[in-house]
Scaffold this motif. Structure first.
Motif, PDB file in Angstrom:
ATOM      1  N   SER A   1       0.844  -1.193   0.000  1.00 34.38           N
ATOM      2  CA  SER A   1       0.000   0.000   0.000  1.00 34.38           C
ATOM      3  C   SER A   1       0.879   1.243   0.000  1.00 34.38           C
ATOM      4  O   SER A   1       1.897   1.291   0.692  1.00 34.38           O
ATOM      5  CB  SER A   1      -0.905   0.009   1.233  1.00 34.38           C
ATOM      6  OG  SER A   1      -1.574   1.254   1.360  1.00 34.38           O
TER       7      SER A   1
ATOM      8  N   GLN B   1      -0.249   4.172   1.071  1.00 30.48           N
ATOM      9  CA  GLN B   1      -0.772   5.174   1.992  1.00 30.48           C
ATOM     10  C   GLN B   1       0.355   5.725   2.875  1.00 30.48           C
ATOM     11  O   GLN B   1       1.135   4.982   3.450  1.00 30.48           O
ATOM     12  CB  GLN B   1      -1.876   4.574   2.859  1.00 30.48           C
ATOM     13  CG  GLN B   1      -3.176   4.344   2.096  1.00 30.48           C
ATOM     14  CD  GLN B   1      -4.307   3.993   3.030  1.00 30.48           C
ATOM     15  OE1 GLN B   1      -4.689   4.789   3.873  1.00 30.48           O
ATOM     16  NE2 GLN B   1      -4.856   2.792   2.872  1.00 30.48           N
TER      17      GLN B   1
ATOM     18  N   ASN C   1       0.283   9.911  -0.069  1.00 27.38           N
ATOM     19  CA  ASN C   1      -0.889   9.218  -0.588  1.00 27.38           C
ATOM     20  C   ASN C   1      -1.961   9.085   0.482  1.00 27.38           C
ATOM     21  O   ASN C   1      -1.671   8.698   1.616  1.00 27.38           O
ATOM     22  CB  ASN C   1      -0.492   7.817  -1.061  1.00 27.38           C
ATOM     23  CG  ASN C   1       0.637   7.859  -2.072  1.00 27.38           C
ATOM     24  OD1 ASN C   1       0.414   8.071  -3.253  1.00 27.38           O
ATOM     25  ND2 ASN C   1       1.867   7.674  -1.607  1.00 27.38           N
ATOM     26  N   LEU C   2      -3.184   9.404   0.104  1.00 30.93           N
ATOM     27  CA  LEU C   2      -4.328   9.297   1.002  1.00 30.93           C
ATOM     28  C   LEU C   2      -5.402   8.454   0.331  1.00 30.93           C
ATOM     29  O   LEU C   2      -5.784   8.719  -0.815  1.00 30.93           O
ATOM     30  CB  LEU C   2      -4.933  10.659   1.314  1.00 30.93           C
ATOM     31  CG  LEU C   2      -4.069  11.791   1.833  1.00 30.93           C
ATOM     32  CD1 LEU C   2      -3.495  12.619   0.690  1.00 30.93           C
ATOM     33  CD2 LEU C   2      -4.894  12.704   2.744  1.00 30.93           C
ATOM     34  N   ASN C   3      -5.869   7.436   1.018  1.00 33.14           N
ATOM     35  CA  ASN C   3      -7.037   6.721   0.528  1.00 33.14           C
ATOM     36  C   ASN C   3      -8.187   7.703   0.361  1.00 33.14           C
ATOM     37  O   ASN C   3      -8.259   8.704   1.078  1.00 33.14           O
ATOM     38  CB  ASN C   3      -7.425   5.617   1.519  1.00 33.14           C
ATOM     39  CG  ASN C   3      -8.505   4.690   0.982  1.00 33.14           C
ATOM     40  OD1 ASN C   3      -9.685   5.032   0.973  1.00 33.14           O
ATOM     41  ND2 ASN C   3      -8.097   3.515   0.548  1.00 33.14           N
TER      42      ASN C   3
ATOM     43  N   LYS D   1      -6.252   6.565   7.828  1.00 35.10           N
ATOM     44  CA  LYS D   1      -4.935   6.725   8.433  1.00 35.10           C
ATOM     45  C   LYS D   1      -4.847   8.091   9.098  1.00 35.10           C
ATOM     46  O   LYS D   1      -5.562   9.034   8.720  1.00 35.10           O
ATOM     47  CB  LYS D   1      -3.837   6.630   7.366  1.00 35.10           C
ATOM     48  CG  LYS D   1      -3.707   5.264   6.701  1.00 35.10           C
ATOM     49  CD  LYS D   1      -2.852   4.329   7.539  1.00 35.10           C
ATOM     50  CE  LYS D   1      -2.536   3.050   6.754  1.00 35.10           C
ATOM     51  NZ  LYS D   1      -1.703   2.131   7.527  1.00 35.10           N
TER      52      LYS D   1
ATOM     53  N   HIS E   1      -2.734  11.616   9.733  1.00 36.89           N
ATOM     54  CA  HIS E   1      -2.013  12.451   8.785  1.00 36.89           C
ATOM     55  C   HIS E   1      -1.180  13.502   9.523  1.00 36.89           C
ATOM     56  O   HIS E   1      -1.472  13.849  10.682  1.00 36.89           O
ATOM     57  CB  HIS E   1      -3.004  13.137   7.842  1.00 36.89           C
ATOM     58  CG  HIS E   1      -3.890  12.183   7.109  1.00 36.89           C
ATOM     59  ND1 HIS E   1      -3.442  11.421   6.056  1.00 36.89           N
ATOM     60  CD2 HIS E   1      -5.197  11.842   7.289  1.00 36.89           C
ATOM     61  CE1 HIS E   1      -4.429  10.660   5.611  1.00 36.89           C
ATOM     62  NE2 HIS E   1      -5.502  10.889   6.351  1.00 36.89           N
TER      63      HIS E   1
ATOM     64  N   GLU F   1      -8.433   0.622  -2.679  1.00 36.45           N
ATOM     65  CA  GLU F   1      -7.252   1.451  -2.413  1.00 36.45           C
ATOM     66  C   GLU F   1      -7.155   2.629  -3.369  1.00 36.45           C
ATOM     67  O   GLU F   1      -6.098   3.221  -3.514  1.00 36.45           O
ATOM     68  CB  GLU F   1      -6.000   0.570  -2.524  1.00 36.45           C
ATOM     69  CG  GLU F   1      -4.697   1.203  -2.101  1.00 36.45           C
ATOM     70  CD  GLU F   1      -4.502   1.296  -0.593  1.00 36.45           C
ATOM     71  OE1 GLU F   1      -3.433   1.756  -0.176  1.00 36.45           O
ATOM     72  OE2 GLU F   1      -5.409   0.903   0.151  1.00 36.45           O
TER      73      GLU F   1
ATOM     74  N   TYR G   1      -6.811   6.121  -4.555  1.00 36.92           N
ATOM     75  CA  TYR G   1      -6.209   7.118  -3.675  1.00 36.92           C
ATOM     76  C   TYR G   1      -5.836   8.413  -4.382  1.00 36.92           C
ATOM     77  O   TYR G   1      -5.669   8.464  -5.600  1.00 36.92           O
ATOM     78  CB  TYR G   1      -4.984   6.544  -2.955  1.00 36.92           C
ATOM     79  CG  TYR G   1      -3.877   6.034  -3.844  1.00 36.92           C
ATOM     80  CD1 TYR G   1      -2.824   6.854  -4.245  1.00 36.92           C
ATOM     81  CD2 TYR G   1      -3.871   4.706  -4.272  1.00 36.92           C
ATOM     82  CE1 TYR G   1      -1.809   6.372  -5.047  1.00 36.92           C
ATOM     83  CE2 TYR G   1      -2.858   4.220  -5.079  1.00 36.92           C
ATOM     84  CZ  TYR G   1      -1.827   5.056  -5.460  1.00 36.92           C
ATOM     85  OH  TYR G   1      -0.830   4.584  -6.269  1.00 36.92           O
TER      86      TYR G   1
END
Length: 363
Positions: free
Chosen positions: A101, A103, A125-127, A133, A135, A187, A189
């Motif tokens: 991943s 993320q 990277n952000l879903n 997650k 940040h 996923e 993103y």
């Protein structure tokens, strides 16, 4: 996009457009505002189909965001790089190889490019579900805007494009849309990316290549056009050509998963990143992307019910029984990229095997 009073952040000033004469790819410009009715979509699908089959890339204009909103996104895109300390970046670095991943951060020099040279780019990277997650502090006030931008990309850009791609294969309009749920497990993103200038020694060792020729592993990539010329596509005649910047336009291409699903009708398109022209060297290059994938549980087999495929045949990369799910494919591609020893084939092509499927890199 949110219209309330927005958090104040520094403005990111992009580089001036290059004045150099470059060999640009002749890419189709698709007016997405003309996809409102079934008749308009039927007409536009022919344009998109032909663009995807001839070049594999096309522009989208009139997508619904204003130039001012576009500029705000690039201001946001620079925050995780210019306004987060290196120490905090390390705290939010993704365990990419272990998890499959992206993320979090991909820090600089994680990928091996060539001849012992590692990359000089970092991305965050952000879903699309930004709550998955934690940040960095500087990004937290901006999460509502980022989530709204992800939703916009998914519902107002990706889904209309997927409908056009389905119509191009004479499938029901929502054949691909139904495999790309916004709230489903997956996923897909947002990626913010920043390239930094490299040393002359690094440029010489890599022959000015910043990121080798490759295909994306998802279905559709949405790149928000920015002025630093560096993206090149491999044209059908075998030559690399530059992608021209168009203000407030999107650059669209297909990835591996779309090639699987379309039975080879829409091929994953090969592109690379190289050193910018002389009048843009020394500038950083900030990018904003939306990388779309199907829901994780979708098995990447062709839509064999397509009349187009029934007429022209299916080009499979593996047998249907062996086809990976989206989750298996993106984990395999993500874990391996820039971390494995590639086998050299002919004409500078390098290969690796992911989930039993040959993946090529173009050096």
């Amino acid at each position: 996009m949110p219209s309330a009073v927005l958090p104040q952040i520094p403005h990111y000033e992009p580089a001036p457009a290059t004045k150099e004469s470059l060999d640009y790819a002749a890419l189709t410009i698709v007016d997405l505002s003309k996809a409102k009715t079934p008749q308009e979509r039927a007409e536009l699908s022919v344009q998109v189909r032909d663009a995807m089959m001839s070049q594999g890339f096309f522009y989208v204009v009139n997508h619904g965001l204003t130039p001012t909103q576009n500029a705000r996104i690039f201001d946001i895109a620079d925050v995780p790089f210019a306004h987060v300390t290196d120490e905090e970046k390390r705290q939010y670095a993704g365990n990419i190889k272990a998890t499959g991943s992206y993320q979090g951060y991909k820090l600089r020099q994680y990928w091996h490019i060539d001849a012992g040279v590692h990359d000089q780019l970092e991305h965050y990277n952000l879903n699309r579900d930004v709550t998955k997650k934690a940040h960095p502090r500087a990004l937290r006030p901006l999460l509502p805007e980022i989530e709204a931008w992800a939703r916009f990309n998914h519902l107002e850009v990706l889904h209309p494009i997927l409908r056009l791609l389905a119509l191009g294969m004479e499938l029901p309009e929502d054949a691909f849309v139904n495999q790309h749920g916004y709230d489903a497990a997956g996923e897909t993103y947002v990626r913010f990316m920043k390239y930094y200038p490299r040393s002359e020694e690094e440029e010489e060792k890599t022959k000015n290549v910043w990121l080798k020729g490759h295909t994306d592993f998802g279905t559709v990539t949405i790149l928000w056009s920015q002025p630093v010329a560096a993206l090149q596509i491999l044209s059908p005649d075998g030559n690399w050509r530059w992608v021209r910047h168009i203000d407030n336009a999107l650059v669209i291409n297909a990835g591996d998963a779309m090639e699987f699903l379309s039975g080879g009708f829409y091929k994953a398109t090969i592109h690379r990143v190289v050193q910018p022209p002389a009048d843009q060297r020394g500038y950083t290059r900030v990018g904003a992307f939306y990388f779309a994938m199907t829901d994780d549980n979708v098995k990447l087999v062709p839509h064999a019910d397509s009349p187009v495929l029934q007429r022209h045949g299916i080009k499979r990369r593996c047998e249907d029984a062996d086809a990976p799910t989206m989750e298996q494919w993106r984990r395999g591609r993500t874990s391996a990229y820039g971390q494995t020893d590639l086998k050299r084939a002919e004409n500078g092509v390098e290969e690796e095997v992911i989930n039993g499927v040959i993946v090529k890199h173009y050096n």
